[in-house]
Motif scaffolding. Structure first.
Motif, PDB file in Angstrom:
ATOM      1  N   CYS A   1       0.821  -1.212   0.000  1.00 54.52           N
ATOM      2  CA  CYS A   1       0.000   0.000   0.000  1.00 54.52           C
ATOM      3  C   CYS A   1       0.856   1.264   0.000  1.00 54.52           C
ATOM      4  O   CYS A   1       0.532   2.244  -0.665  1.00 54.52           O
TER       5      CYS A   1
ATOM      6  N   VAL B   1     -13.370   4.044  -2.286  1.00 59.57           N
ATOM      7  CA  VAL B   1     -14.265   3.003  -1.762  1.00 59.57           C
ATOM      8  C   VAL B   1     -15.423   3.649  -1.014  1.00 59.57           C
ATOM      9  O   VAL B   1     -16.588   3.291  -1.208  1.00 59.57           O
ATOM     10  N   ARG B   2     -15.113   4.612  -0.176  1.00 57.19           N
ATOM     11  CA  ARG B   2     -16.154   5.282   0.612  1.00 57.19           C
ATOM     12  C   ARG B   2     -17.051   6.153  -0.264  1.00 57.19           C
ATOM     13  O   ARG B   2     -18.273   6.143  -0.101  1.00 57.19           O
TER      14      ARG B   2
ATOM     15  N   TYR C   1      -5.596   2.764   1.830  1.00 56.22           N
ATOM     16  CA  TYR C   1      -6.072   1.773   0.858  1.00 56.22           C
ATOM     17  C   TYR C   1      -6.958   0.736   1.523  1.00 56.22           C
ATOM     18  O   TYR C   1      -6.784   0.415   2.694  1.00 56.22           O
ATOM     19  N   SER C   2      -7.901   0.238   0.735  1.00 62.47           N
ATOM     20  CA  SER C   2      -8.714  -0.907   1.134  1.00 62.47           C
ATOM     21  C   SER C   2      -8.306  -2.072   0.254  1.00 62.47           C
ATOM     22  O   SER C   2      -8.168  -1.918  -0.964  1.00 62.47           O
TER      23      SER C   2
ATOM     24  N   LYS D   1      -7.966   2.911  -3.366  1.00 63.33           N
ATOM     25  CA  LYS D   1      -7.888   3.997  -2.389  1.00 63.33           C
ATOM     26  C   LYS D   1      -9.170   4.020  -1.576  1.00 63.33           C
ATOM     27  O   LYS D   1     -10.271   3.980  -2.116  1.00 63.33           O
ATOM     28  N   THR D   2      -9.013   4.074  -0.269  1.00 59.76           N
ATOM     29  CA  THR D   2     -10.158   4.047   0.639  1.00 59.76           C
ATOM     30  C   THR D   2     -11.103   5.212   0.370  1.00 59.76           C
ATOM     31  O   THR D   2     -12.320   5.070   0.492  1.00 59.76           O
TER      32      THR D   2
ATOM     33  N   ARG E   1     -12.609  -7.560   3.087  1.00 58.27           N
ATOM     34  CA  ARG E   1     -11.984  -6.261   2.903  1.00 58.27           C
ATOM     35  C   ARG E   1     -11.160  -5.937   4.142  1.00 58.27           C
ATOM     36  O   ARG E   1     -11.612  -6.110   5.266  1.00 58.27           O
TER      37      ARG E   1
ATOM     38  N   ASP F   1      -8.998  -2.666   5.631  1.00 57.02           N
ATOM     39  CA  ASP F   1      -8.680  -1.252   5.450  1.00 57.02           C
ATOM     40  C   ASP F   1      -7.320  -0.954   6.069  1.00 57.02           C
ATOM     41  O   ASP F   1      -7.097  -1.237   7.243  1.00 57.02           O
ATOM     42  N   LYS F   2      -6.436  -0.434   5.247  1.00 59.61           N
ATOM     43  CA  LYS F   2      -5.127   0.003   5.714  1.00 59.61           C
ATOM     44  C   LYS F   2      -5.198   1.527   5.850  1.00 59.61           C
ATOM     45  O   LYS F   2      -4.775   2.281   4.972  1.00 59.61           O
ATOM     46  N   LEU F   3      -5.815   1.976   6.933  1.00 56.62           N
ATOM     47  CA  LEU F   3      -6.128   3.391   7.094  1.00 56.62           C
ATOM     48  C   LEU F   3      -4.888   4.272   7.138  1.00 56.62           C
ATOM     49  O   LEU F   3      -4.905   5.393   6.668  1.00 56.62           O
TER      50      LEU F   3
END
Length: 174
Positions: free
Chosen positions: A5, A58-59, A36-37, A54-55, A28, A30-32
């Motif tokens: 990531c 996704v959101r 990245y997800s 990219k998170t 899933r 999440d690598k906050l």
């Protein structure tokens, strides 16, 4: 996964296909800390395919992945004007997997591409484990003039798939 990531972030990559993820089950992560997800699909922790997205995307688009098998994952991403981007992440069997496994894999990909709505834009992110050689005369416009080596046993599967669906073979693009 965190290192992967971080590299994706370094290259400002929005979406990447992952192969040999070997993560347990489907889901899933999440690598906050790096934004990245990771969507993964693996049954036996042997092969495994995934998507790193990219998170924020996704959101924003409420993205979920659809696992087809431990080698195939699909995701439709909404685009403006009610259009979609169809992403197919795949990890092809190697030569030692056997002819039947390879043929089944390519049949699945063929069915997925054929069933996609025609107005969707499609991108196939795949580790095909195939050597296609450099016969750009026969396989023009599906491969360029800078091919490498000789076509191996699994190469014709890929070349025929590309010819049938008018797909262009490229290498890694950042």
């Amino acid at each position: 996964m965190a290192l992967v990531c971080k590299e994706l972030a370094r290259f400002s990559t929005d979406i990447a296909s992952l192969s040999e993820t070997r993560l347990s089950g489907e889901g899933r992560i999440d690598k906050l800390g790096v934004g990245y997800s990771i969507f993964s699909a693996s049954e036996r922790r042997i092969h495994g395919v995934g998507l790193a997205i990219k998170t924020s995307l996704v959101r924003k688009h409420n993205l979920l992945s659809k696992r087809i098998s431990e080698r195939l994952m699909k995701r439709r991403v909404p685009l403006p004007k009610n259009n979609f981007l169809a992403l197919l992440s795949a990890y092809a069997p190697t030569l030692d997997s056997g002819v039947t496994v390879q043929e089944d894999f390519y049949q699945q990909i063929n069915e997925i591409i054929s069933s996609n709505p025609s107005r969707d834009k499609g991108i196939i992110l795949v580790d095909f484990n195939a050597r296609i050689g450099r016969d750009s005369t026969t396989w023009n416009p599906f491969i360029g003039k800078r091919g490498y080596g000789k076509c191996k046993e699994n190469g014709p599967h890929l070349l025929n798939l590309c010819a049938e669906h008018e797909l262009l073979i490229t290498k890694i693009i950042f």
